[in-house]
Motif scaffolding. Structure first.
Motif, PDB file in Angstrom:
ATOM      1  N   VAL A   1       0.865  -1.177   0.000  1.00  0.00           N
ATOM      2  CA  VAL A   1       0.000   0.000   0.000  1.00  0.00           C
ATOM      3  C   VAL A   1       0.902   1.226   0.000  1.00  0.00           C
ATOM      4  O   VAL A   1       1.663   1.434   0.949  1.00  0.00           O
ATOM      5  CB  VAL A   1      -0.942   0.035   1.220  1.00  0.00           C
ATOM      6  N   SER A   2       0.843   2.005  -1.064  1.00  0.00           N
ATOM      7  CA  SER A   2       1.689   3.194  -1.186  1.00  0.00           C
ATOM      8  C   SER A   2       0.818   4.442  -1.236  1.00  0.00           C
ATOM      9  O   SER A   2      -0.129   4.517  -2.018  1.00  0.00           O
ATOM     10  CB  SER A   2       2.537   3.109  -2.462  1.00  0.00           C
ATOM     11  N   TYR A   3       1.171   5.418  -0.387  1.00  0.00           N
ATOM     12  CA  TYR A   3       0.443   6.688  -0.363  1.00  0.00           C
ATOM     13  C   TYR A   3       1.412   7.818  -0.696  1.00  0.00           C
ATOM     14  O   TYR A   3       2.388   8.040   0.015  1.00  0.00           O
ATOM     15  CB  TYR A   3      -0.184   6.922   1.013  1.00  0.00           C
ATOM     16  N   LYS A   4       1.164   8.471  -1.817  1.00  0.00           N
ATOM     17  CA  LYS A   4       1.982   9.594  -2.286  1.00  0.00           C
ATOM     18  C   LYS A   4       3.453   9.188  -2.441  1.00  0.00           C
ATOM     19  O   LYS A   4       4.362   9.939  -2.105  1.00  0.00           O
ATOM     20  CB  LYS A   4       1.838  10.794  -1.345  1.00  0.00           C
ATOM     21  N   GLY A   5       3.659   7.983  -2.930  1.00  0.00           N
ATOM     22  CA  GLY A   5       5.017   7.481  -3.098  1.00  0.00           C
ATOM     23  C   GLY A   5       5.769   8.179  -4.218  1.00  0.00           C
ATOM     24  O   GLY A   5       5.253   9.041  -4.914  1.00  0.00           O
ATOM     25  N   GLY A   6       7.006   7.781  -4.389  1.00  0.00           N
ATOM     26  CA  GLY A   6       7.872   8.335  -5.428  1.00  0.00           C
ATOM     27  C   GLY A   6       9.208   7.614  -5.366  1.00  0.00           C
ATOM     28  O   GLY A   6       9.403   6.711  -4.547  1.00  0.00           O
ATOM     29  N   HIS A   7      10.131   8.011  -6.235  1.00  0.00           N
ATOM     30  CA  HIS A   7      11.399   7.294  -6.340  1.00  0.00           C
ATOM     31  C   HIS A   7      12.134   7.191  -5.005  1.00  0.00           C
ATOM     32  O   HIS A   7      12.679   6.136  -4.667  1.00  0.00           O
ATOM     33  CB  HIS A   7      12.305   7.973  -7.363  1.00  0.00           C
ATOM     34  N   GLY A   8      12.149   8.290  -4.249  1.00  0.00           N
ATOM     35  CA  GLY A   8      12.896   8.299  -2.995  1.00  0.00           C
ATOM     36  C   GLY A   8      12.394   7.283  -1.994  1.00  0.00           C
ATOM     37  O   GLY A   8      13.147   6.439  -1.489  1.00  0.00           O
ATOM     38  N   ILE A   9      11.099   7.326  -1.695  1.00  0.00           N
ATOM     39  CA  ILE A   9      10.554   6.393  -0.708  1.00  0.00           C
ATOM     40  C   ILE A   9      10.471   4.977  -1.277  1.00  0.00           C
ATOM     41  O   ILE A   9      10.572   3.993  -0.523  1.00  0.00           O
ATOM     42  CB  ILE A   9       9.183   6.883  -0.186  1.00  0.00           C
ATOM     43  N   ASP A  10      10.325   4.833  -2.601  1.00  0.00           N
ATOM     44  CA  ASP A  10      10.350   3.501  -3.216  1.00  0.00           C
ATOM     45  C   ASP A  10      11.671   2.800  -2.908  1.00  0.00           C
ATOM     46  O   ASP A  10      11.699   1.626  -2.525  1.00  0.00           O
ATOM     47  CB  ASP A  10      10.177   3.598  -4.737  1.00  0.00           C
ATOM     48  N   VAL A  11      12.780   3.526  -3.082  1.00  0.00           N
ATOM     49  CA  VAL A  11      14.104   2.941  -2.843  1.00  0.00           C
ATOM     50  C   VAL A  11      14.318   2.704  -1.344  1.00  0.00           C
ATOM     51  O   VAL A  11      14.910   1.688  -0.953  1.00  0.00           O
ATOM     52  CB  VAL A  11      15.213   3.828  -3.441  1.00  0.00           C
ATOM     53  N   MET A  12      13.831   3.606  -0.500  1.00  0.00           N
ATOM     54  CA  MET A  12      13.905   3.390   0.946  1.00  0.00           C
ATOM     55  C   MET A  12      13.181   2.099   1.327  1.00  0.00           C
ATOM     56  O   MET A  12      13.668   1.303   2.149  1.00  0.00           O
ATOM     57  CB  MET A  12      13.276   4.575   1.688  1.00  0.00           C
ATOM     58  N   PHE A  13      12.025   1.887   0.735  1.00  0.00           N
ATOM     59  CA  PHE A  13      11.233   0.689   0.999  1.00  0.00           C
ATOM     60  C   PHE A  13      11.992  -0.567   0.575  1.00  0.00           C
ATOM     61  O   PHE A  13      12.074  -1.558   1.325  1.00  0.00           O
ATOM     62  CB  PHE A  13       9.900   0.790   0.259  1.00  0.00           C
ATOM     63  N   VAL A  14      12.569  -0.530  -0.616  1.00  0.00           N
ATOM     64  CA  VAL A  14      13.325  -1.675  -1.124  1.00  0.00           C
ATOM     65  C   VAL A  14      14.499  -2.000  -0.196  1.00  0.00           C
ATOM     66  O   VAL A  14      14.772  -3.179   0.101  1.00  0.00           O
ATOM     67  CB  VAL A  14      13.810  -1.383  -2.557  1.00  0.00           C
ATOM     68  N   LYS A  15      15.189  -0.983   0.272  1.00  0.00           N
ATOM     69  CA  LYS A  15      16.321  -1.211   1.187  1.00  0.00           C
ATOM     70  C   LYS A  15      15.855  -1.840   2.494  1.00  0.00           C
ATOM     71  O   LYS A  15      16.537  -2.706   3.058  1.00  0.00           O
ATOM     72  CB  LYS A  15      17.058   0.099   1.440  1.00  0.00           C
ATOM     73  N   LYS A  16      14.705  -1.404   2.988  1.00  0.00           N
ATOM     74  CA  LYS A  16      14.145  -1.974   4.209  1.00  0.00           C
ATOM     75  C   LYS A  16      13.824  -3.452   4.018  1.00  0.00           C
ATOM     76  O   LYS A  16      14.134  -4.293   4.879  1.00  0.00           O
ATOM     77  CB  LYS A  16      12.883  -1.199   4.602  1.00  0.00           C
ATOM     78  N   ILE A  17      13.203  -3.780   2.903  1.00  0.00           N
ATOM     79  CA  ILE A  17      12.867  -5.171   2.609  1.00  0.00           C
ATOM     80  C   ILE A  17      14.141  -6.012   2.496  1.00  0.00           C
ATOM     81  O   ILE A  17      14.206  -7.147   2.998  1.00  0.00           O
ATOM     82  CB  ILE A  17      12.034  -5.276   1.316  1.00  0.00           C
ATOM     83  N   LEU A  18      15.159  -5.466   1.859  1.00  0.00           N
ATOM     84  CA  LEU A  18      16.419  -6.191   1.690  1.00  0.00           C
ATOM     85  C   LEU A  18      17.083  -6.452   3.047  1.00  0.00           C
ATOM     86  O   LEU A  18      17.659  -7.526   3.268  1.00  0.00           O
ATOM     87  CB  LEU A  18      17.352  -5.399   0.781  1.00  0.00           C
ATOM     88  N   GLN A  19      16.995  -5.497   3.971  1.00  0.00           N
ATOM     89  CA  GLN A  19      17.531  -5.695   5.325  1.00  0.00           C
ATOM     90  C   GLN A  19      16.818  -6.844   6.025  1.00  0.00           C
ATOM     91  O   GLN A  19      17.449  -7.676   6.690  1.00  0.00           O
ATOM     92  CB  GLN A  19      17.378  -4.412   6.136  1.00  0.00           C
ATOM     93  N   LEU A  20      15.495  -6.905   5.885  1.00  0.00           N
ATOM     94  CA  LEU A  20      14.722  -7.978   6.507  1.00  0.00           C
ATOM     95  C   LEU A  20      15.072  -9.336   5.903  1.00  0.00           C
ATOM     96  O   LEU A  20      15.162 -10.340   6.605  1.00  0.00           O
ATOM     97  CB  LEU A  20      13.226  -7.710   6.354  1.00  0.00           C
ATOM     98  N   PHE A  21      15.291  -9.358   4.590  1.00  0.00           N
ATOM     99  CA  PHE A  21      15.665 -10.593   3.907  1.00  0.00           C
ATOM    100  C   PHE A  21      17.027 -11.077   4.402  1.00  0.00           C
ATOM    101  O   PHE A  21      17.220 -12.271   4.656  1.00  0.00           O
ATOM    102  CB  PHE A  21      15.693 -10.363   2.402  1.00  0.00           C
ATOM    103  N   ALA A  22      17.968 -10.140   4.539  1.00  0.00           N
ATOM    104  CA  ALA A  22      19.308 -10.494   5.021  1.00  0.00           C
ATOM    105  C   ALA A  22      19.245 -11.027   6.449  1.00  0.00           C
ATOM    106  O   ALA A  22      19.943 -11.985   6.813  1.00  0.00           O
ATOM    107  CB  ALA A  22      20.227  -9.283   4.950  1.00  0.00           C
TER     108      ALA A  22
END
Length: 306
Positions: free
Chosen positions: A256-277
């Protein structure tokens, strides 16, 4: 899990960069299993590889820019989105400029010609990460949350008050067909009143009515027609999918994305990658303890494996 895929043969695209205005050519090449998406800058005797990975993202202002510290490549999210939308996991993208061609502002042409070129199934399986509890990321008045879901589902809301765009919301259950039919045709968009400010910052020097969906706040209308009545939110989903392509695995969850954009998209991806690691580290510990006759749950506070 599914099999990994690459393209069947080389295919090239040419055009102008959205922000630089410079001519650019990219050539997509088949790649072996577990290669991922890798950009190859090849110009004037300089050959530089840049993996499409969060570690190489250096800028998210109006585009996703990647760099290895020696060369930069801008606006990589559209071609990455097309590859992710078609479930292409391994591909070398050779480029002779510092920005990918914008084409018509969507990924329609990338998708059409890649499909014509053919997609080759590989033997290796694509890893996946299944979300089992909510994960949030927030920046000012923007947020992205992902919830458990058996598949990939996206709900996206954009809000541009006092403009012809207004508030738009769309939910899609991701699939290759959905991407092709409902997302790939949506163009990047902007307001004609913002052009001078963009020019001052060296942006959108290659923009025109053929590659941008243009709106006017003053006249409260779209200037060059719409492909969908909610085309802007569809393009935002296209961009988000381009960011998800930074992940080395398939993501299963309800975003669920609210008013997203490139900046927060990449922040989100990094967060997911941390959880995966973190998950991988815990699985490694569990394997270590079980092999030595211990119960992993009794040692959760230990850190024997760094």
């Amino acid at each position: 899990m599914r099999n990994q895929n690459t393209i069947s043969k080389e295919i090239s695209f040419e055009g102008s960069g959205l922000h630089s205005g410079k001519r650019s050519k990219i050539t997509l090449k088949p790649a072996p299993e577990n290669t991922g998406i890798v950009f190859l800058y090849n110009n004037a005797g300089l050959h530089e590889f840049i993996p499409y990975s969060p570690d190489y993202v250096t800028d998210t202002k109006n585009n996703i820019t990647i760099s290895n510290g020696r060369v930069i490549i801008k606006t990589v999210e559209h071609i990455a989105s097309a590859l992710y939308g078609l479930r292409i996991d391994n591909c070398i993208i050779e480029i002779n400029s510092t920005e990918t061609p914008i084409m018509d502002g969507s990924t329609k042409e990338f998708v059409r010609r890649i499909k014509e070129c053919g997609i080759e199934k590989q033997l290796a399986l694509k890893p996946e990460f299944v979300i089992v509890s909510p994960v949030w990321i927030k920046s000012e008045d923007k947020f992205i949350v992902i919830l458990p879901h058996n598949g990939l589902k996206i709900n996206y809301t954009i809000s541009f008050p006092n403009s012809p765009i207004g508030t738009q919301n769309l939910t899609i259950e991701f699939s290759e067909k959905k991407y092709i039919d409902e997302i790939s045709n949506a163009r990047t968009f902007g307001f004609i009143e913002d052009l001078d400010e963009y020019y001052k910052n060296g942006l959108v020097l290659g923009a025109n009515f053929e590659n941008v969906h243009v709106f006017s706040k003053t006249e409260n209308k779209v200037i060059n027609g719409s492909r969908y009545n909610d085309e802007p939110v569809r393009h935002k989903i296209l961009d988000l999918i381009g960011a998800l392509a930074l992940l080395p695995f398939d993501l299963k969850g309800y975003i669920v994305s609210y008013k997203g954009g490139h900046g927060i998209d990449v922040m989100f991806v990094k967060k997911i990658l941390q959880l995966f690691a973190k998950k991988d580290k815990e699985q490694l510990k569990e394997s270590f303890y079980s092999k030595n006759g211990y119960t992993y749950s009794n040692f959760l506070k230990l850190d024997d494996i760094q």
